[in-house]
Design a protein around this motif. Structure first.
Motif: not given
Length: 364
Positions: A190, A192, A212, A215, A227, A232, A235, A242, A271, A279-280
């Motif tokens: 992580d 974050s 992450i 965040v 961030k 993002f 990642c 995220i 995001v 990815h969320a």
């Protein structure tokens, strides 16, 4: 309760019943009613878990952070190895004397918890600071059940820099060794609270996707705690996820400077639009009690004033709609349903994306 119509509420209840609801970041302890006693309370090295609240939270899996850097048993500075181990042991003892939550150390534990109507707690730490310069302590933590760990918190450590540092030199050579050890053991990484350079280095060095966990987007609220988009994107390119947070006075926006579910979800949609729905996720960072009071008490310790535009937002007593774990995740699902997200997309952001990363990062 976030307002939805009867048909939408029925769908929310179906999702809570059938799908996996996962939080990437929570502290499930109960804050003392008199927050001014929090340091005395922390010094005793004993927390009480909010079982009653968790029972109505709808959560199936929680990445539990325990006392984390505020374990102050032997030192007011926090992050001491013995204090963190003491904290883990006390909470594990508590868990051993109840039958509602289980400690999750394998993917199978997550499925078992849901099937048995229980909650799986994934032991996590927000920073690797307690390992100091002893890489084998990563193995010790893994042996004690820790399955997710951050690189650095606010201050720099032997691995890299935290978000408080003005000069981020990135991941150290020791930090690179720790990242590789975590990859090998099966402990998810992580970033974050890591500084931008340290976070980006970690993503590049890790052979596996990272989290992450909690965040928001700096593009929407320009503070160190958020961030930038390029992190993002990096990642997501490595397959990471995220988690959007909702700790008081973090995920604010110019459109919603008074913290509420609306400002939090604006960060979520940013995001999603940037890197895609795959990815969320959410790591709302809620707790049972006066969260704002905790931040006031630990203002220096948690670097609150170093990571926020303290003069540019309206302070709230709590984040409306996301006050604690009991209401937060059902309300997020209500928001998603009301705003037209498909069942499949909701399934992804409420747990599916997280499961995918765990299957790639955890040992089998």
């Amino acid at each position: 309760m976030y307002p939805v119509n009867e048909e939408q509420e029925q769908l929310v209840r179906q999702i809570l019943e059938e799908d996996y609801i996962v939080s990437l970041h929570e502290h499930t302890f109960i804050v003392p009613e008199d927050v001014s006693k929090i340091f005395e309370f922390r010094g005793q090295g004993r927390d009480w878990t909010g079982y009653e609240g968790l029972s109505i939270s709808g959560l199936d899996v929680i990445f539990e952070k325990y006392m984390d850097g505020t374990a102050l048993i032997t030192s007011n500075a926090g992050w001491k190895w013995n204090d963190v181990i003491h904290d883990l042991g006390i909470r594990y003892s508590d868990f051993a004397h109840q039958d509602m939550v289980i400690r999750a150390e394998k993917i199978e534990d997550l499925y078992r918890a849901k099937n048995e109507g229980k909650i799986a707690l994934v032991s996590s730490l927000e920073s690797a600071t307690p390992i100091e310069n002893e890489i084998d302590r990563v193995d010790v933590l893994y042996g004690l059940g820790v399955r997710c760990m951050g690189i650095a918190y606010s201050e720099a450590n032997a691995l890299g820099c935290g978000l408080k540092e003005k000069n981020d030199g990135g991941l150290t050579q020791f930090g690179r060794q720790v990242v590789k050890r975590m990859n090998k053991l099966g402990m998810t990484i992580d970033v974050s609270h890591s500084g931008d350079k340290t976070a980006l280095d970690t993503i590049e060095v890790s052979e596996k996707p990272i989290f992450i966990t909690h965040v928001g987007a700096r593009a929407l609220w320009d503070t160190n705690r958020m961030k930038p988009d390029y992190i993002f994107q990096a990642c997501a390119e490595k397959g990471g996820v995220i988690g959007i947070e909702a700790a008081p006075h973090t995920t604010l926006t110019k459109k919603h400077p008074e913290h509420s579910i609306e400002s939090v979800m604006e960060h979520f949609e940013h995001v999603v639009n940037l890197v895609g729905i795959d990815h969320a996720a959410f790591g709302l960072d809620t707790l049972f009690g006066d969260h704002v009071g905790i931040h006031h008490a630990f203002a220096s310790h948690l670097s609150v004033h170093d990571s926020r535009k303290v003069n540019e937002y309206k302070e709230v007593s709590y984040v409306k709609g996301l006050e604690n774990p009991s209401e937060a995740y059902p309300n997020v699902i209500r928001w998603l349903v009301k705003h037209g997200y498909s069942r499949e997309d909701i399934r992804k952001v409420m747990g599916g994306n997280i499961f995918r990363v765990l299957k790639e990062t955890w040992a089998r």
